[in-house]
Write an enzyme that holds these catalytic residues in place. Sequence first.
Site, PDB file in Angstrom:
ATOM      1  N   GLU A 121     -21.141   7.488  17.662  1.00  0.00           N
ATOM      2  CA  GLU A 121     -22.329   8.199  17.175  1.00  0.00           C
ATOM      3  C   GLU A 121     -23.251   7.196  16.454  1.00  0.00           C
ATOM      4  OE1 GLU A 121     -20.993  10.874  14.109  1.00  0.00           O
ATOM      5  OE2 GLU A 121     -22.880  11.986  14.006  1.00  0.00           O
ATOM      6  N   CYS A 134     -19.093  14.007  17.127  1.00  0.00           N
ATOM      7  CA  CYS A 134     -18.362  13.961  15.865  1.00  0.00           C
ATOM      8  C   CYS A 134     -17.983  15.340  15.333  1.00  0.00           C
ATOM      9  CB  CYS A 134     -19.142  13.144  14.838  1.00  0.00           C
ATOM     10  SG  CYS A 134     -18.035  12.452  13.580  1.00  0.00           S
ATOM     11  N   LYS A 150     -26.653  16.850  18.755  1.00  0.00           N
ATOM     12  CA  LYS A 150     -25.533  17.398  17.962  1.00  0.00           C
ATOM     13  C   LYS A 150     -25.888  18.775  17.398  1.00  0.00           C
ATOM     14  CE  LYS A 150     -22.489  15.798  14.196  1.00  0.00           C
ATOM     15  NZ  LYS A 150     -22.253  14.636  13.288  1.00  0.00           N
ATOM     16  N   VAL A 161     -15.325  10.513   9.105  1.00  0.00           N
ATOM     17  CA  VAL A 161     -15.030  10.123   7.716  1.00  0.00           C
ATOM     18  C   VAL A 161     -13.825  10.901   7.170  1.00  0.00           C
ATOM     19  CG1 VAL A 161     -17.376   9.403   7.204  1.00  0.00           C
ATOM     20  CG2 VAL A 161     -16.731  11.761   6.784  1.00  0.00           C
TER      21      VAL A 161
HETATM   22  C1  ACM Z   1     -19.684  13.305  11.312  1.00  0.00           C
HETATM   23  O1  ACM Z   1     -19.968  14.333  11.935  1.00  0.00           O
HETATM   24  N1  ACM Z   1     -20.340  12.179  11.517  1.00  0.00           N
HETATM   25  C2  ACM Z   1     -18.607  13.299  10.328  1.00  0.00           C
END
Ligand code: ACM
Length: 279
Positions: free
Chosen positions: A40, A145, A112, A172
């Site tokens: 990402e 992510c 996203k 994370v």
């Molecule tokens: C994330 O969605 N970059 C933790």
Amino acid sequence: MIKVGYIQFHPRFGEVDSNRIHTIELIRLRADADLLVLPELCTTGYLFEDKTELEQLAEFIPEGKSTKAWIKIAQETNTYLVAGLCEKTKEGKFYNSSVLIGPEGYIDTYRKIHLFNTEKDFFSPGNGPFKIYDIGITKLGMIICFDWAFPELTRILALNGAEIICHPSNLVLSFAQKAMLTRSIENRVYTITANRIGEDIRPSSKISFTGESQVTSPKMDVLVKASVDKEEVGVVEIDPSLAQNKMITANNHVFLDRRVELYHPLLNEIGLEKNKQKK
Ligand code: ACM
């Protein structure tokens, strides 16, 4: 059989040109791969401090330099690429996006849908549609992510025929690598999580990323996995057609055994008001 994998590396915040050049070097290392997934926001880094930075570092898709460079290397290596980048639009919006590019050129963008934490201060959420792409050698879908935490998205992609879920990430928390194994078995699909390593250290904040990029199989195996903190390109040979077998026992089909007539609460906002009050 096809060769698929992830590119795990440490993007340096704000150094878009050198990050992009480095992605090209890493793609070239595994020019034999058919499909490679990159992390990402892999050209910009993650931890934006204000909208000015976003405006300076984001790129148009497909006219931007990164998409163009990836089109060139995809043609040169005959590889499909899924890569995360910071997208800006002519309307002045910013998205946390991934591009799908092949030897034939730019194919599409996914934005996203489920923004993580302070990403909500910077990006607009994508609104679908949830597309899958038949690239000849396989059918794939994209998530980014934190989308891992919303199984509905992967389910819809799998129901639409995705054999591989490509998952550019900047993880994370410590949950996603395990959760993606569940996404694999509950949908009987492959997943490719391409995570980043290292830290973004900015004037007023800092964040660390967890590495451990991986490819998982429809049988819930981890086929190849990276370290927590090293740059690595992991590639494995897979048979995408295994993802068409949705039987989990001789008598259980993970899609046909669903009791959709009982799932209607999923489609309304039950509990939402109550949970909003708790917040
Ligand atoms: C994330 O969605 N970059 C933790």
